[in-house]
Enzyme design. Structure first.
Site, PDB file in Angstrom:
ATOM      1  N   ARG A 112      74.842  95.468  52.046  1.00  0.00           N
ATOM      2  CA  ARG A 112      75.794  94.367  51.821  1.00  0.00           C
ATOM      3  C   ARG A 112      75.729  93.790  50.419  1.00  0.00           C
ATOM      4  NH1 ARG A 112      73.923  93.323  56.927  1.00  0.00           N
ATOM      5  NH2 ARG A 112      75.426  93.898  58.525  1.00  0.00           N
ATOM      6  N   LYS A 134      86.475  94.680  39.948  1.00  0.00           N
ATOM      7  CA  LYS A 134      87.093  95.635  40.884  1.00  0.00           C
ATOM      8  C   LYS A 134      86.189  96.861  40.968  1.00  0.00           C
ATOM      9  CE  LYS A 134      92.046  94.773  40.587  1.00  0.00           C
ATOM     10  NZ  LYS A 134      93.330  95.342  40.164  1.00  0.00           N
ATOM     11  N   GLU A 176      94.661  99.963  25.759  1.00  0.00           N
ATOM     12  CA  GLU A 176      94.353  98.697  26.458  1.00  0.00           C
ATOM     13  C   GLU A 176      94.107  97.585  25.430  1.00  0.00           C
ATOM     14  OE1 GLU A 176      94.730  98.519  29.714  1.00  0.00           O
ATOM     15  OE2 GLU A 176      94.556 100.619  30.336  1.00  0.00           O
ATOM     16  N   LYS A 214      89.977  89.581  29.141  1.00  0.00           N
ATOM     17  CA  LYS A 214      90.044  90.034  30.535  1.00  0.00           C
ATOM     18  C   LYS A 214      89.200  89.126  31.426  1.00  0.00           C
ATOM     19  CE  LYS A 214      90.003  93.607  33.921  1.00  0.00           C
ATOM     20  NZ  LYS A 214      89.825  94.990  34.328  1.00  0.00           N
ATOM     21  N   GLU A 224      93.163  88.692  42.622  1.00  0.00           N
ATOM     22  CA  GLU A 224      94.548  89.059  42.366  1.00  0.00           C
ATOM     23  C   GLU A 224      95.491  88.432  43.385  1.00  0.00           C
ATOM     24  OE1 GLU A 224      95.256  93.376  42.185  1.00  0.00           O
ATOM     25  OE2 GLU A 224      95.694  93.046  40.085  1.00  0.00           O
ATOM     26  N   ARG A 229      96.520  87.521  37.273  1.00  0.00           N
ATOM     27  CA  ARG A 229      95.988  88.808  36.853  1.00  0.00           C
ATOM     28  C   ARG A 229      97.097  89.800  36.511  1.00  0.00           C
ATOM     29  NH1 ARG A 229      90.201  90.604  39.462  1.00  0.00           N
ATOM     30  NH2 ARG A 229      90.092  92.502  38.296  1.00  0.00           N
ATOM     31  N   ASN A 233      98.879  93.820  33.684  1.00  0.00           N
ATOM     32  CA  ASN A 233      99.687  94.986  34.043  1.00  0.00           C
ATOM     33  C   ASN A 233     100.751  95.317  33.002  1.00  0.00           C
ATOM     34  OD1 ASN A 233      99.001  96.431  36.226  1.00  0.00           O
ATOM     35  ND2 ASN A 233     100.750  95.798  37.472  1.00  0.00           N
ATOM     36  N   HIS A 236     102.001  98.786  32.377  1.00  0.00           N
ATOM     37  CA  HIS A 236     101.488  99.632  33.458  1.00  0.00           C
ATOM     38  C   HIS A 236     102.537  99.983  34.517  1.00  0.00           C
ATOM     39  CE1 HIS A 236      97.685  98.842  31.575  1.00  0.00           C
ATOM     40  NE2 HIS A 236      97.016  99.523  32.484  1.00  0.00           N
ATOM     41  N   HIS A 240     102.420 103.656  35.092  1.00  0.00           N
ATOM     42  CA  HIS A 240     102.041 104.288  36.366  1.00  0.00           C
ATOM     43  C   HIS A 240     103.113 105.263  36.834  1.00  0.00           C
ATOM     44  CE1 HIS A 240      99.105 100.795  37.403  1.00  0.00           C
ATOM     45  NE2 HIS A 240      98.473 101.815  36.845  1.00  0.00           N
ATOM     46  N   HIS A 253      95.888 108.062  30.994  1.00  0.00           N
ATOM     47  CA  HIS A 253      96.278 106.700  31.376  1.00  0.00           C
ATOM     48  C   HIS A 253      96.739 105.909  30.146  1.00  0.00           C
ATOM     49  CE1 HIS A 253      96.352 102.928  33.517  1.00  0.00           C
ATOM     50  NE2 HIS A 253      95.533 102.406  32.618  1.00  0.00           N
TER      51      HIS A 253
HETATM   52  N1  LIG Z   1      87.606  98.620  37.796  1.00  0.00           N
HETATM   53  C1  LIG Z   1      88.587  98.408  36.956  1.00  0.00           C
HETATM   54  O1  LIG Z   1      89.050  97.276  36.769  1.00  0.00           O
HETATM   55  C2  LIG Z   1      89.153  99.574  36.178  1.00  0.00           C
HETATM   56  C3  LIG Z   1      90.015  99.336  35.102  1.00  0.00           C
HETATM   57  C4  LIG Z   1      90.475 100.424  34.369  1.00  0.00           C
HETATM   58  C5  LIG Z   1      90.098 101.712  34.724  1.00  0.00           C
HETATM   59  N2  LIG Z   1      89.277 101.908  35.794  1.00  0.00           N
HETATM   60  C6  LIG Z   1      88.857 103.268  36.177  1.00  0.00           C
HETATM   61  O2  LIG Z   1      88.166 103.869  35.088  1.00  0.00           O
HETATM   62  C7  LIG Z   1      88.271 105.285  35.204  1.00  0.00           C
HETATM   63  C8  LIG Z   1      88.540 105.869  33.847  1.00  0.00           C
HETATM   64  O3  LIG Z   1      87.453 105.558  32.989  1.00  0.00           O
HETATM   65  P1  LIG Z   1      87.226 106.306  31.593  1.00  0.00           P
HETATM   66  O4  LIG Z   1      88.500 106.371  30.863  1.00  0.00           O
HETATM   67  O5  LIG Z   1      86.053 105.647  30.975  1.00  0.00           O
HETATM   68  O6  LIG Z   1      86.921 107.799  32.023  1.00  0.00           O
HETATM   69  P2  LIG Z   1      85.563 108.537  32.469  1.00  0.00           P
HETATM   70  O7  LIG Z   1      84.637 107.603  33.111  1.00  0.00           O
HETATM   71  O8  LIG Z   1      85.980 109.738  33.211  1.00  0.00           O
HETATM   72  O9  LIG Z   1      84.948 108.963  31.063  1.00  0.00           O
HETATM   73  C9  LIG Z   1      85.608 109.906  30.260  1.00  0.00           C
HETATM   74  C10 LIG Z   1      84.664 111.005  29.771  1.00  0.00           C
HETATM   75  O10 LIG Z   1      83.888 110.513  28.689  1.00  0.00           O
HETATM   76  C11 LIG Z   1      82.541 110.925  28.826  1.00  0.00           C
HETATM   77  N3  LIG Z   1      81.750 109.907  28.139  1.00  0.00           N
HETATM   78  C12 LIG Z   1      81.483 108.664  28.565  1.00  0.00           C
HETATM   79  N4  LIG Z   1      80.833 107.977  27.618  1.00  0.00           N
HETATM   80  C13 LIG Z   1      80.680 108.804  26.574  1.00  0.00           C
HETATM   81  C14 LIG Z   1      80.108 108.654  25.273  1.00  0.00           C
HETATM   82  N5  LIG Z   1      79.610 107.489  24.858  1.00  0.00           N
HETATM   83  N6  LIG Z   1      80.112 109.731  24.441  1.00  0.00           N
HETATM   84  C15 LIG Z   1      80.677 110.892  24.838  1.00  0.00           C
HETATM   85  N7  LIG Z   1      81.255 111.096  26.043  1.00  0.00           N
HETATM   86  C16 LIG Z   1      81.257 110.045  26.897  1.00  0.00           C
HETATM   87  C17 LIG Z   1      82.307 111.027  30.299  1.00  0.00           C
HETATM   88  O11 LIG Z   1      81.302 111.962  30.575  1.00  0.00           O
HETATM   89  C18 LIG Z   1      83.671 111.469  30.825  1.00  0.00           C
HETATM   90  O12 LIG Z   1      83.750 112.849  30.905  1.00  0.00           O
HETATM   91  C19 LIG Z   1      89.350 105.558  36.230  1.00  0.00           C
HETATM   92  O13 LIG Z   1      88.768 106.007  37.413  1.00  0.00           O
HETATM   93  C20 LIG Z   1      90.012 104.203  36.438  1.00  0.00           C
HETATM   94  O14 LIG Z   1      90.525 104.046  37.745  1.00  0.00           O
HETATM   95  C21 LIG Z   1      88.793 100.861  36.510  1.00  0.00           C
HETATM   96 ZN   LIG Z   2      95.089 100.407  32.229  1.00  0.00          ZN
END
Ligand SMILES: NC(=O)c1ccc[n+]([C@@H]2O[C@H](COP(=O)([O-])OP(=O)(O)OC[C@H]3O[C@@H](n4cnc5c(N)ncnc54)[C@H](O)[C@@H]3O)[C@@H](O)[C@H]2O)c1
Ligand SMILES: [Zn+2]
Length: 350
Positions: A112, A134, A176, A214, A224, A229, A233, A236, A240, A253
């Site tokens: 939990r 999130k 972003e 943020k 949200e 919030r 978007n 987006h 999307h 993205h």
């Molecule tokens: N929780 C939220 O509010 C929120 C907001 C936006 C996005 N997200 C989520 O985030 C995800 C996308 O995240 P992302 O764009 O970071 O992609 P990711 O986590 O897939 O990272 C991209 C790539 O970069 C590599 N990497 C990471 N750090 C590195 C570094 N310092 N040097 C070299 N390589 C590195 C990783 O191994 C990976 O292959 C999605 O799943 C999305 O849904 C969540």
């Molecule tokens: Zn985004």
């Protein structure tokens, strides 16, 4: 100098620390004995050894969105249970948004809820995914479908990690950053306009500014519910639609959001809310960053239909976040489809 941003959630308040070469100091923030680091093989190889916490255990999850799954969560739950990890333990998420979302989901659900520290290593995770609480994993039917809201105890951002991040991933995060500038802070856009290369010190400031925007937005609307919030978007809704129409393959993205921000600005100009000069400024920044400004082989009608399928559409009304100037946006649900189609037809669909 490290920057510290306080995120206000009453007794669940916490800090975002932004600095350079600070991974070695993370140990001093840890309370309790049991620590589990969740990472991916590449990030672990690059930075795992820099986090020097005696006795810390590690769980490595393969890279890629497809591993942001219940299967991965189960794998982590199983390991935590086999190591007899207790409720006062801390999970450290070391990686991009995939690792942050997954590890946070596990931290929120194991017994939990146990302590969570985010150590985001992509630009996108530093300004977006690690902030706001999130958590989640994907379902075969829908991205981010299974999840919770759960705040970390600390977000610890070392901007030095960006040195190894591929250009493509930097651009993803830049989209972003541009978004934050348009919705809340014209200084961000001016800074991008005036610097073609961002030195580390400026980048660090920029990341701290975006993270605090943020944090401020989400702390007023944690779950949200109030619509505040929604401003996050910006870009987006069309973004999307483009991502889903191209099967999450054609555009990253950030690329889809870049086109979406231009679409929103064109709509705002057509609705006589935005000065065309501001549209041009936004267009120039996006192009200069190397992000796309239009799409090929998608018709305006297809994009509009996909927008109507978005989970945020209520009663057939498309909620749009539209800029009224650089640094300020408003929510509108009364823009006529005809205006949206015109904007997409003239500027976005080539
Ligand atoms: N929780 C939220 O509010 C929120 C907001 C936006 C996005 N997200 C989520 O985030 C995800 C996308 O995240 P992302 O764009 O970071 O992609 P990711 O986590 O897939 O990272 C991209 C790539 O970069 C590599 N990497 C990471 N750090 C590195 C570094 N310092 N040097 C070299 N390589 C590195 C990783 O191994 C990976 O292959 C999605 O799943 C999305 O849904 C969540
Ligand atoms: Zn985004």
């Amino acid at each position: 100098m490290d920057r510290k941003i306080r995120v206000n959630f009453g007794e669940r308040s916490y800090d975002i620390v932004v600095g350079r070469n600070i991974l070695g100091k993370l140990a001093s923030y840890i309370k309790g004995k049991q620590v589990v680091i969740v990472s991916d093989p590449l990030v672990n190889k690059l930075y795992g050894s820099k986090i020097n916490i005696p006795g810390a255990k590690k769980i490595i999850i393969p890279r890629g969105e497809k591993n942001k799954s219940l299967r991965s969560a189960e794998k982590i739950w199983n390991k935590l249970a086999s190591w007899k990890i207790s409720r006062d333990a801390t999970i450290i998420a070391l990686g991009g948004g995939v690792i942050c979302d997954l590890a946070a989901f596990v931290a929120a659900t194991y017994m939990r809820g146990i302590n969570l520290i985010h150590v985001p290593t992509t630009l996108l995770a530093q300004v977006d995914a690690s902030i706001g609480g999130k958590t989640g994993v994907d379902h075969p039917k829908c991205k981010n479908m299974i999840g919770t809201f759960y705040q970390p105890k600390l977000v610890y951002i070392d901007t030095e990690t960006l040195k190894t991040l591929p250009k493509k991933e930097i651009k993803n995060g830049m989209a972003e950053i541009i978004k934050y500038g348009v919705i809340r802070d014209h200084h961000i856009i001016e800074l991008l306009e005036n610097n073609s290369k961002l030195p580390q010190s400026l980048l660090q400031e920029l990341i701290a500014d975006c993270a605090s925007i943020k944090a401020a937005v989400v702390s007023r609307d944690e779950r949200e519910l109030k619509g505040e919030r929604m401003v996050l978007n910006f870009g987006h809704t069309v973004g999307h639609a483009i991502e889903s129409l191209t099967g999450y393959k054609g555009f990253s993205h950030g690329e889809a959001v870049a086109v979406g921000m231009i679409a929103a600005a064109v709509i705002a100009v057509k609705a006589r809310m935005l000065d065309p000069d501001d549209l041009e400024r936004l267009w120039n920044i996006i192009a200069k960053t190397g992000l796309p400004t239009y799409v090929k082989k998608l018709s305006p009608q297809k994009i509009l239909n996909a927008m109507l399928l978005d989970k945020k559409v209520r009663a057939g009304k498309i909620n749009l976040v539209l800029p009224e100037r650089i640094g300020s946006v408003v929510l509108r649900d009364d823009i006529k489809p005809k205006i949206i189609l015109e904007a997409l037809g003239e500027f976005i669909c080539k």
